[in-house]
Write a protein that holds these residues in place. Structure first.
Motif, short mmCIF file in Angstrom:
data_model
loop_
_atom_site.label_atom_id
_atom_site.label_comp_id
_atom_site.label_asym_id
_atom_site.label_seq_id
_atom_site.Cartn_x
_atom_site.Cartn_y
_atom_site.Cartn_z
N ASN A 95 0.82 -1.22 0.00
CA ASN A 95 0.00 0.00 0.00
C ASN A 95 0.85 1.27 0.00
O ASN A 95 0.60 2.22 0.73
N LEU A 100 -0.32 -2.51 -8.73
CA LEU A 100 -0.10 -3.14 -7.43
C LEU A 100 -0.10 -2.13 -6.29
O LEU A 100 0.33 -2.47 -5.18
N ASP A 150 -1.91 -3.44 -3.32
CA ASP A 150 -1.62 -4.85 -3.02
C ASP A 150 -0.18 -5.00 -2.55
O ASP A 150 0.67 -4.14 -2.81
N PRO A 178 3.46 -9.46 -7.74
CA PRO A 178 2.54 -9.54 -6.60
C PRO A 178 3.01 -10.52 -5.53
O PRO A 178 3.69 -11.51 -5.82
#
Length: 281
Positions: free
Chosen positions: A37, A83, A86, A117
């Motif tokens: 984040n 991302l 994530d 990821p």
């Protein structure tokens, strides 16, 4: 998408030439970090390790290579890969620009940032079997170059192949004096009673960021005694716990070495403290 010197390109772009020094000579350094984040775990420590390593390898540090600049480039790459909300694994590679043989034509550098990821926003402790064995075919050198995160990883690759061929999850590496130094991709901690020992940098282990953070955590606790000292193979089977650490996985608990099986009580206790420290930056 990857970030090559500030240009965001598709992963299949023809970025590297046949004269790339990272490819031809392993003339490169890298940092692997966890980003959640928009927060890069322990970013300041990673940045200063990279700068120190570049100086040791006599690479020219560009004026724009500030803490803020590289952080912004990492976050830009994360966002471009979708991302930003994530957990992501980031690899930042720095290599000397093309040219020369062993003697480089220039000490100027290029950089490459990759993002992929991750499954969890925080470090989780493994609960399944995790068996290791000593890798004794080749040795880690007891010098400062072994402390650096360079692209010269032939020993780690051969040890990984050995582990795969023999059904181990990882291998423990030793130096020329038969001291246990680290795992293939991690630093090592040995728990016996209330003592937690980790090999010193002088024995040739990587100067790991999570190793450093855990040493800070353990050193501040009254329940444990931290010891930075050489580890012999004989100590492994006498230990109560063995666990390994790196910046992406956090803490990985070893369940078995040869005939000895281990618990993970201390690892579980330390993991919560490590996650708390990571959130604080």
């Amino acid at each position: 998408m990857v970030n090559f010197n500030g240009a965001l390109l598709s992963k299949d772009s023809q970025i590297l030439t046949a004269d790339n020094r990272g490819l031809k000579f392993g003339d490169a350094l890298f940092e692997t970090v966890r980003c959640v984040n928009g927060t890069i775990f322990f970013w300041e420590d990673h940045y200063f390790r990279l700068m120190a390593s570049m100086r040791i390898l006599r690479m020219e540090i560009p004026m724009e290579f500030t803490l803020e600049f590289l952080e912004a480039e990492i976050l830009r790459t994360v966002q471009k890969n979708g991302l930003e909300d994530d957990p992501a694994r980031i690899r930042l590679t720095v290599f000397r620009k093309d040219g020369g043989l062993y003697g480089p034509a220039t000490n100027q550098v290029s950089y490459l940032i990759e993002a992929s990821p991750l499954g969890s926003p925080f470090y989780l402790l493994n609960t399944g079997p995790y068996e290791v064995e000593l890798f004794k075919d080749f040795y880690v050198n007891k010098d400062m170059l072994s402390n650096l995160k360079t692209n010269n990883k032939a020993l780690n690759i051969v040890a990984s192949v050995f582990a795969q061929e023999n059904g181990y999850h990882n291998c423990l590496l030793i130096n020329g004096e038969k001291q246990v130094v680290e795992a293939i991709n991690s630093n090592l901690f040995v728990v016996k009673g209330n003592s937690i020992k980790t090999p010193p940098l002088a024995d040739g282990c990587l100067d790991g960021i999570v190793r450093k953070k855990l040493m800070e955590i353990i050193g501040a606790l009254e329940d444990y005694q931290l010891e930075e000292a050489s580890v012999s193979p004989f100590e492994l089977q006498k230990a109560d716990e063995l666990f390994i650490t790196n910046s992406v996985q956090g803490i990985v608990s070893i369940s078995k070495y040869r005939k000895k099986k281990y618990g993970n009580t201390v690892a579980q206790n330390l993991l919560g403290k490590l996650n708390a420290k990571a959130r604080l930056g």
